[in-house]
Design a protein around this motif. Structure first.
Motif, short mmCIF file in Angstrom:
data_model
loop_
_atom_site.label_atom_id
_atom_site.label_comp_id
_atom_site.label_asym_id
_atom_site.label_seq_id
_atom_site.Cartn_x
_atom_site.Cartn_y
_atom_site.Cartn_z
N MET A 113 -3.44 -2.00 5.30
CA MET A 113 -2.82 -0.96 4.18
C MET A 113 -3.13 0.55 4.17
N ALA A 114 -4.40 0.65 4.63
CA ALA A 114 -4.91 2.03 4.87
C ALA A 114 -4.46 2.64 6.14
N ASN B 161 -6.64 -4.56 3.18
CA ASN B 161 -7.16 -3.10 2.76
C ASN B 161 -7.17 -1.99 3.89
N ASP B 162 -7.80 -2.77 5.05
CA ASP B 162 -7.89 -2.03 6.33
C ASP B 162 -6.26 -1.82 6.63
N LEU C 209 -3.78 -4.81 -5.35
CA LEU C 209 -3.05 -4.73 -4.16
C LEU C 209 -1.49 -4.61 -4.33
N ALA D 97 0.89 -1.19 0.22
CA ALA D 97 -0.26 0.16 0.06
C ALA D 97 0.87 1.18 -0.12
N ARG E 99 -8.36 -8.84 -8.24
CA ARG E 99 -8.07 -7.77 -7.05
C ARG E 99 -6.80 -7.81 -6.51
N TRP F 244 -9.23 -9.83 1.71
CA TRP F 244 -9.37 -8.58 0.87
C TRP F 244 -9.66 -7.37 1.92
N SER F 245 -10.71 -7.52 2.77
CA SER F 245 -11.16 -6.60 3.70
C SER F 245 -9.92 -6.19 4.67
N GLN G 106 -0.06 -1.61 -4.98
CA GLN G 106 0.35 -0.58 -4.01
C GLN G 106 1.63 -1.02 -2.86
#
Ligand code: SF4
Length: 177
Positions: free
Chosen positions: A162-163, A159-160, A42, A3, A38, A155-156, A45
């Motif tokens: 990496m954010a 993403n959390d 990722l 990310a 998907r 995935w969820s 990033q």
């Protein structure tokens, strides 16, 4: 995968994600790859190892060495799946003495050849008396349950992470089977 983060100099940098399998079946890895296309989003990033995903528990001395080395090289360590979290299916052997199990498998099982012997090559890692979860040996930052966790859960969760958010799967993605 990674990310894009902004470092102290306000320069974007990539996050690296690595995975390893200890005493697991690669089912968690397969589910992880089910993220499918998907994954490409990722990967764009991601930059070296900020997030380490571990599948499988500890059943032998080599697993322990790999785990310690992996921990030392990952900023954030994630136990993915039941085997990493609590030993999973391989821990079924914990009810028995490991010496008795080896005797049974290599000396007493039906259909063995007369030359059957317990493997003793010095190159082979020693079995632990009990299969252990990875948090018994190293600090684990996050636990991702499931056998395996679903692709959507991966995935969820990623993403959390990496954010920069604390991962929160919610009721729909949280399961233990
Ligand atoms: Fe396989 Fe399940 Fe263990 Fe993952 S948690 S390695 S899918 S047995």
């Amino acid at each position: 995968m990674s990310a894009v983060l902004v470092d102290a100099a306000h320069e974007p940098r990539k996050l690296k994600v690595a995975t390893v399998s200890l005493a697991g079946c690669f089912g968690c890895h397969t589910s992880f790859l089910d993220i499918d296309e998907r994954l490409l989003a990722l990967i764009k990033q991601i930059g070296t190892c900020d997030i380490g995903l571990i599948e499988g528990g500890l059943c032998n001395s080599e697993n322990v060495l790999v785990l310690r080395a992996f921990r030392a090289h990952c900023k954030t360590l994630v136990a993915m799946g039941a085997c990493a979290i609590n030993g999973g299916l391989p821990a079924e052997r914990n009810r028995f003495d490991v010496g008795v199990l080896l005797e049974e498998v290599y000396h007493h099982r039906e259909g063995l050849s007369a030359e059957s012997a317990i493997p003793n090559d010095p190159e082979l890692p020693l079995l632990l008396q009990q299969v252990r979860p990875i948090h018994a040996v190293v600090h684990v930052d996050y636990f991702l349950p499931g056998c395996p966790p679903s692709a959507d859960a991966f995935w969820s969760f990623l993403n959390d992470l990496m954010a920069g958010r604390t991962p929160h799967l919610g009721h729909a993605l949280m399961h233990y089977d």
